[in-house]
Scaffold this motif. Structure first.
Motif, PDB file in Angstrom:
ATOM      1  N   CYS A 272      -8.130   2.178  -1.790  1.00 35.76           N
ATOM      2  CA  CYS A 272      -6.749   1.369  -1.725  1.00 35.76           C
ATOM      3  C   CYS A 272      -6.627   0.108  -0.939  1.00 35.76           C
ATOM      4  CB  CYS A 272      -5.613   2.231  -1.395  1.00 35.76           C
ATOM      5  SG  CYS A 272      -6.253   3.065   0.268  1.00 35.76           S
ATOM      6  N   TYR A 273      -7.673  -0.083  -0.144  1.00 39.17           N
ATOM      7  CA  TYR A 273      -8.060  -1.242   0.624  1.00 39.17           C
ATOM      8  C   TYR A 273      -9.088  -2.180   0.121  1.00 39.17           C
ATOM      9  CZ  TYR A 273      -4.287  -0.038   4.050  1.00 39.17           C
ATOM     10  OH  TYR A 273      -3.298   0.269   4.741  1.00 39.17           O
ATOM     11  N   THR A 288      -0.992   4.451  -3.513  1.00 41.02           N
ATOM     12  CA  THR A 288      -0.480   3.766  -4.997  1.00 41.02           C
ATOM     13  C   THR A 288       1.007   4.082  -5.305  1.00 41.02           C
ATOM     14  OG1 THR A 288      -2.779   3.829  -6.037  1.00 41.02           O
ATOM     15  CG2 THR A 288      -0.853   3.768  -7.283  1.00 41.02           C
ATOM     16  N   LEU A 292       2.016   0.667   1.203  1.00 42.28           N
ATOM     17  CA  LEU A 292       0.824   0.307   1.840  1.00 42.28           C
ATOM     18  C   LEU A 292       0.882  -0.968   2.592  1.00 42.28           C
ATOM     19  CD1 LEU A 292      -2.868   0.508   0.489  1.00 42.28           C
ATOM     20  CD2 LEU A 292      -2.067  -1.589   1.655  1.00 42.28           C
ATOM     21  N   GLU A 294      -0.909  -3.960   4.221  1.00 40.39           N
ATOM     22  CA  GLU A 294      -2.591  -4.416   4.222  1.00 40.39           C
ATOM     23  C   GLU A 294      -2.963  -4.735   5.619  1.00 40.39           C
ATOM     24  OE1 GLU A 294      -2.269  -7.645   1.317  1.00 40.39           O
ATOM     25  OE2 GLU A 294      -1.959  -6.185  -0.473  1.00 40.39           O
ATOM     26  N   VAL A 531       0.170   3.881   5.576  1.00 36.10           N
ATOM     27  CA  VAL A 531       0.781   4.026   4.515  1.00 36.10           C
ATOM     28  C   VAL A 531       1.986   4.854   4.778  1.00 36.10           C
ATOM     29  CG1 VAL A 531       0.560   5.084   2.085  1.00 36.10           C
ATOM     30  CG2 VAL A 531      -1.360   3.700   2.876  1.00 36.10           C
ATOM     31  N   THR A 541       4.497  -0.011  -3.153  1.00 35.23           N
ATOM     32  CA  THR A 541       4.558  -1.581  -2.863  1.00 35.23           C
ATOM     33  C   THR A 541       3.742  -1.755  -1.835  1.00 35.23           C
ATOM     34  OG1 THR A 541       6.052  -3.274  -1.935  1.00 35.23           O
ATOM     35  CG2 THR A 541       6.271  -1.454  -0.788  1.00 35.23           C
ATOM     36  N   ARG A 542       2.794  -3.010  -1.797  1.00 32.15           N
ATOM     37  CA  ARG A 542       1.908  -3.485  -0.939  1.00 32.15           C
ATOM     38  C   ARG A 542       2.714  -4.799  -0.143  1.00 32.15           C
ATOM     39  NH1 ARG A 542      -3.276  -1.774  -2.542  1.00 32.15           N
ATOM     40  NH2 ARG A 542      -4.305  -3.277  -1.114  1.00 32.15           N
TER      41      ARG A 542
END
Length: 713
Positions: A272-273, A288, A292, A294, A531, A541-542
Motif C-alpha cells: 500500500c506504500y 485501501t 492512509l 503517506e 492507517v 483516502t490517501r
C-alpha cells in the motif's frame, strides 16, 4: 525460583514449591491474558532462573469525579470499594522461563511455540480471609454482566510456601436489602509450579435489581477447613473488573478499537506504500478501505521512546520513556560517557491513551512482545490486562483472538504489538524461502551476531539475504494479522471497529551503510506506516501531508467523541480523513537515539522536518545535515553546505522544539532491567553481549550455502 513483591521502598522474597518440569511439546490448557484462555499451546520446560510475581502498590483511589454514563460499561477500578484494607495494585505474574540461545529462540518461534513471559492485571487487592465488597454504581444494572479475574499474591516477608498453599473456592455474591445471593463460583487452583494463576469469573446480575446493591468476593478452602496461617498473610487480587449493561443501544454501545503496532516495520516495504513485492495483501486491503497517511514520522528511531510518544502524545524528552541524561545534555554541551544508556520509565504525570479508554468504560488489554514494553517501563498504565508473550505473530494472534472473543460483551480496546520484522529475522517455513529462495535451515550459525553486522562491511549477498528475510517476516506477519482481522470483522458490534495500523520505527538495511535501528535519523527509520480503518465512518483516502505518531492518541479520542486530555502535543487528524481531506503539513520532531559512539559519529541526534526539508543535528559539535525530501526522498544529497541559511533556520527551530519539550519535561524514574529482560534485550540487539562486542565478521560460507548442520549444535 523466587516470587517477588514490590512494596513501598523494599523488595520482599517468597519461596514457592519446587517447580515441576513439563516435557517440551506437551499440549495443555493454560490461563493467560485477561480471560480464561483455554488454548492448546506448546509448553516449554520450566526452570528456576527468575522471579514469578511482582506487585506494585499504587496511590489510594479518590472518589470518582465523573458521572457514570447511563447505558455504558463501567471500569470498576474507577470506583473505591466499600471494604477496608483494599489496595490498588499492578499485579504481574511471571511464569518461570528458561534461558535460551539465539539459535534456540529462533527454533522455538519457527516451530510455532508460545510462551507467556508476564501476565499482569491492574487490580484491587484485599486481605485473604475477609470479604471484598464494592457498591454498584448508580443506575439500572438489572441483568448486567460482571467480569473480573482473580489471583493470589503474597503480602508478608519470607513466607515459606512449600506445603502451605491450597486450592481456593471463590464465590461472588450480590448484596441487596440485607440478603445475599450467589452470582458465580470458581476455583483458584495451584498450577504445575505450585502457584496460583489468574482465573476468570463472569456473573449475571438479576433481572430486577434494587438500588443500593453491592457485590462481594470471598475465598475459602475447597475442603471447608480453615485457611492455613500462611495464606492469611496473602491478598486476593481482583483484576480488571468491569460492569457491562444488559442492553447497550446503538447510541451508547461504543465502537471497539484495535491498535495494531508492528515493531520495526518500514512503510516502504508494504504494498500500500508502493512496494513491488507482495508482502502485505491483508494490510493493503485494510489501507485501501481506510485513510492512509503517506508520510508519518516516528519521534525516535527505537522502541521505548517511540511507544512512550504513541501512548502519551508527547515528545520523548517530556514523557521520559527510554530517555537518559545522554539525550538531555545534547543542547547544553558535553558528551555522554556511556553510549549504552540506562533509560527512564514513562513519567507518571503523562496521561495515557489506555487510561482515557478505561475511563470511558472500555475493557483494555495490551498484548506485546518487545521486552522494553514490560511493566517496569510504565507504558502499561491504563491497561486492565497486559500480557508479554513469545515468540511471533502466530502467538500474538492466538492470544488476541481468545481475549477478543471472551470480552465481546463490553466495548474493547486492544493494543496488539508484534515484533517479527525485528532482527533476528526468522520467518517460519515456507515464508523463509518466499523471497530468499532458500530455507533458513540451510544457513549455518544463523542468526549472525549483530555487532558483526553493525561494525563490518558486508557482502552484497549477505545484504540481499537479510533484506529478503526481512520481507518474509513482513509477509508472515501480514498473514497472521489477516486471520485476526477476519475475526474482528465477523463479530463487529453495531458501531463497528476502529482499527489503527502503526509502527514504532523502521529498519536500516544498508540504505546508508548501516544496519538495524536506533543509531541515525534517516527516513528508513523515521518514516512509518499509519492507517485508520473504520467502515462507514472513515472513507478511502490517501493523505500526502506529513503527520506524526503522536497524532494517533488525539485522533482516536476525537473519532470516538471522548474528551481530550489537556496538554497533548499531537493534533487530531479526523478532519483530514474525508472525501476531500484538508491539506496539512505538521512539523515533525524526532530525538533520542539508542546507539551513539562508537557506532556513529555522535552521542545524540535530533531531526526536524518542515515543508519537505529535513534537518538533522548531531550533538553540540556542529554536525548538521539538510535534505530536500520532496526531491531526494532517499536522502542521498546533503544540502547543508549549499543552503546554509535554510539549514540554520531549521536548526534554530529544532533547538526551540527541544527547549520547549525540556521545559515541560516530567520527572522520570530510572528503569531497572531484570536479568532475564536484559538477556532478551541483548538478543534483540539493544545491548552488546560480552562475546560479540568486539568487531568480527561472519563467514561468507554462511551466505553461499553448505551443509546446514555444520557449525550448529
Amino acid at each position: 525460583m523466587t516470587i517477588f513483591t514490590m512494596g513501598p521502598g523494599r523488595l520482599r522474597g517468597v519461596r514457592p514449591r519446587a517447580a515441576a518440569r513439563i516435557p517440551t511439546g506437551t499440549v495443555a490448557q493454560t490461563v493467560c491474558s485477561s480471560s480464561l484462555l483455554l488454548a492448546a499451546v506448546a509448553l516449554l520446560p520450566a526452570c528456576s532462573n527468575e522471579g514469578a510475581m511482582w506487585v506494585e502498590r499504587l496511590p489510594q483511589l479518590e472518589p470518582a469525579k465523573r458521572a457514570i454514563q447511563e447505558g455504558a460499561s463501567v471500569d470498576l477500578l474507577q470506583l473505591p470499594p466499600a471494604s477496608d484494607g483494599f489496595q490498588l495494585d499492578r499485579v504481574e505474574l511471571r511464569p518461570p522461563a528458561p534461558k535460551e540461545s539465539d539459535v534456540e529462540e529462533v527454533r522455538q518461534g519457527r516451530a510455532g511455540a508460545t510462551r507467556i513471559l508476564s501476565d499482569q492485571r491492574l487490580s484491587f487487592t484485599s486481605p485473604l480471609g475477609t470479604n471484598f465488597e464494592q457498591s454498584l454504581p448508580s443506575g439500572d444494572w438489572s441483568g448486567a454482566s460482571l467480569l473480573f479475574d482473580v489471583a493470589l499474591v503474597p503480602e508478608s516477608e519470607d513466607v515459606d510456601t512449600d506445603e502451605s498453599l491450597v486450592d481456593l473456592l471463590l464465590s461472588a455474591q450480590l448484596l441487596s436489602g440485607g440478603s445475599s445471593q450467589e452470582l458465580a463460583r470458581g476455583r483458584l487452583e495451584l498450577d504445575e509450579q505450585g502457584q496460583h494463576r489468574w482465573v476468570s469469573l463472569a456473573a449475571t446480575l438479576p433481572a430486577h435489581l434494587a438500588q443500593g446493591a453491592a457485590w462481594s468476593l470471598s475465598a475459602t478452602t475447597v475442603t471447608g477447613k480453615p485457611l492455613p496461617h500462611v495464606m492469611l498473610e496473602r491478598r486476593l487480587a481482583i483484576g480488571a473488573p468491569i460492569l457491562i449493561p444488559a442492553r447497550e443501544s446503538e447510541s451508547t454501545r461504543a465502537p471497539d478499537v484495535v491498535l495494531i503496532s508492528i515493531d520495526t516495520l518500514r512503510a516502504d516495504r508494504l504494498g500500500c506504500y508502493g512496494y513491488e513485492r507482495d508482502t502485505s495483501p491483508n494490510l493493503d486491503r485494510l489501507a485501501t478501505n481506510g485513510a492512509l497517511f503517506e508520510h508519518c514520522s516516528s519521534p525516535s528511531p527505537w522502541t521505548l521512546p517511540a511507544y512512550g510518544t504513541l501512548f502519551t502524545s508527547s515528545y520523548p524528552t517530556e514523557h521520559r520513556a527510554g530517555v537518559s541524561e545522554k539525550a538531555d545534555i545534547w543542547v547544553k554541551g558535553g558528551a555522554a560517557s556511556d553510549y549504552k544508556r540506562q533509560g527512564q520509565s514513562l513519567a507518571l504525570e503523562a496521561p495515557t491513551m489506555a487510561e482515557s479508554m478505561a475511563r470511558a468504560g472500555y475493557m483494555t488489554a495490551g498484548i506485546y512482545s518487545n521486552p522494553f514494553l514490560n511493566p517496569k517501563s510504565m507504558v502499561d498504565r491504563g491497561f486492565g490486562s497486559y500480557t508479554w508473550y513469545q515468540y511471533n505473530a502466530l502467538s500474538a494472534v492466538q492470544l488476541a483472538k481468545e481475549w477478543w472473543q471472551a470480552k465481546g460483551a463490553a466495548p474493547r480496546f486492544l493494543f496488539l504489538q508484534v515484533t517479527d520484522p525485528h532482527y533476528p529475522y526468522a520467518p517460519p517455513s515456507p515464508f523463509d524461502e518466499r523471497f530468499a529462495g532458500r530455507s533458513l535451515d540451510s544457513i549455518p550459525n544463523y542468526p549472525h551476531p549483530l555487532p558483526a553486522l553493525r561494525n563490518n562491511e558486508q557482502s552484497a549477498e549477505r545484504k540481499k539475504l537479510l533484506s529478503d528475510l526481512y520481507d518474509a517476516e513482513v509477509a508472515f506477519t501480514d498473514e497472521q494479522l489477516g486471520a485476526f482481522l477476519e475475526l474482528v470483522r465477523a463479530g463487529e458490534g453495531p458501531n463497528g471497529t476502529l482499527i489503527v495500523l502503526h509502527s514504532d520505527h523502521g529498519e536500516e538495511l544498508w540504505d546508508h551503510e548501516r544496519f538495524e535501528h536506533g543509531h541515525s535519523m534517516y527516513e528508513e527509520l523515521l518514516r512509518v506506516p499509519l492507517v485508520f480503518h473504520w467502515p462507514g465512518q472513515i472513507g478511502a483516502t490517501r493523505v500526502a501531508g506529513r503527520v506524526r505518531s503522536m497524532d494517533v492518541f488525539p485522533t482516536v479520542i476525537d473519532l470516538l467523541g471522548l474528551p481530550l486530555p489537556e496538554n497533548l502535543r499531537g493534533t487530531s487528524l479526523r478532519a483530514h480523513m474525508g472525501d476531500e481531506p484538508l491539506a496539512l503539513e505538521l512539523v515533525s520532531y524526532s530525538e533520542s537515539i539508542l546507539w551513539g559512539r562508537p557506532y556513529v559519529e555522535f552521542d545524540e541526534a535530533k531531526a526536524l522536518t518542515l515543508d519537505g526539508y529535513k534537518v538533522v543535528v548531531g550533538d553540540n559539535n556542529g554536525l548538521v545535515q539538510l535534505f530536500d525530501l520532496s526531491a531526494d526522498p532517499l536522502e542521498k544529497r546533503d544540502l547543508a553546505g549549499e543552503m546554509p541559511a535554510r539549514a540554520q533556520e531549521l536548526s534554530e527551530l529544532l533547538k526551540k522544539h527541544f527547549e520547549r519539550a525540556e521545559a515541560a519535561s516530567a520527572r522520570g524514574v530510572e528503569m531497572t532491567i531484570r536479568e532475564a529482560e536484559y538477556e532478551r534485550l541483548q538478543r534483540l540487539g539493544y545491548f552488546d553481549s560480552k562475546e560479540d562486542s568486539k568487531p568480527g565478521d561472519v563467514e561468507q560460507a554462511e551466505i553461499e550455502g553448505g551443509d546446514a548442520e555444520e557449525g550448529q549444535e
